[in-house]
Scaffold this active site. Sequence first.
Site, mmCIF file in Angstrom:
data_model
loop_
_atom_site.group_PDB
_atom_site.id
_atom_site.type_symbol
_atom_site.label_atom_id
_atom_site.label_comp_id
_atom_site.label_asym_id
_atom_site.label_seq_id
_atom_site.Cartn_x
_atom_site.Cartn_y
_atom_site.Cartn_z
ATOM 1 N N LYS A 13 6.298 -3.201 -4.149
ATOM 2 C CA LYS A 13 5.850 -4.402 -3.446
ATOM 3 C C LYS A 13 4.512 -4.180 -2.761
ATOM 4 C CE LYS A 13 9.609 -4.722 -0.963
ATOM 5 N NZ LYS A 13 10.370 -3.588 -1.547
ATOM 6 N N ARG A 156 9.282 11.605 4.077
ATOM 7 C CA ARG A 156 9.764 10.763 5.154
ATOM 8 C C ARG A 156 11.279 10.755 5.189
ATOM 9 N NH1 ARG A 156 6.929 5.194 4.098
ATOM 10 N NH2 ARG A 156 9.099 4.608 4.376
#
Length: 211
Positions: A13, A156
């Site tokens: 996205k 992350r």
Amino acid sequence: MRLILLGPPGAGKGTQAEELVKRLGVPQISTGDILRGAVKQGTPVGLKAKLYMDAGDLVPDDVIIGVVKERLMSPDCGNGYIFDGMPRTINQAEALDEQGVVIDAALSIEVPDEEILRRLGGRRTCPECGAVYHVVTKPPLAPGICDACGAALITRKDDDPDTISNRLMTYHKETEPLKAYYKSQGKLITVNGVGSVGETVAATLDALGIA
């Protein structure tokens, strides 16, 4: 043009939003980026959001809506905007509608779960400048080192395999129903997100009628 980008985490996205920003000249509104900035700065909303983000859970609607409302007041949103990561739930979509936030189309980037697990499992992020790499598809010039600023890259917390699985479960339960919500409004457009970035960009532009 006022767009919503839908799709599971890792569907691309953000990459599609970058291309659309160039073509349309409107800002990308990424709640993920806004929230991560707040987390890094240690603001009250950032500390609150961090608890949910680290677990791979959705940040509460009241936090998200507050961030978005503030962002839409900026002058650069006057000619349109691209929502990346917002809304995430039917409640958020209804809140946007109730507040008069106009949406022209909701573009859903379709990618199966097994491809998402492959993509996110290899993602590495720079903790200093935010640059994102992938050990297979977009490796840094020097292993483990950011090309832009030289900082050591990290995985992350929300790219950990267990967290990825949790995020996908949350997406299917909370966010995927938005496709039916916007389809009922005649605003849903779907694009195949499996393939190269260039192929997905071309499919996205074609689906939106952008030359």
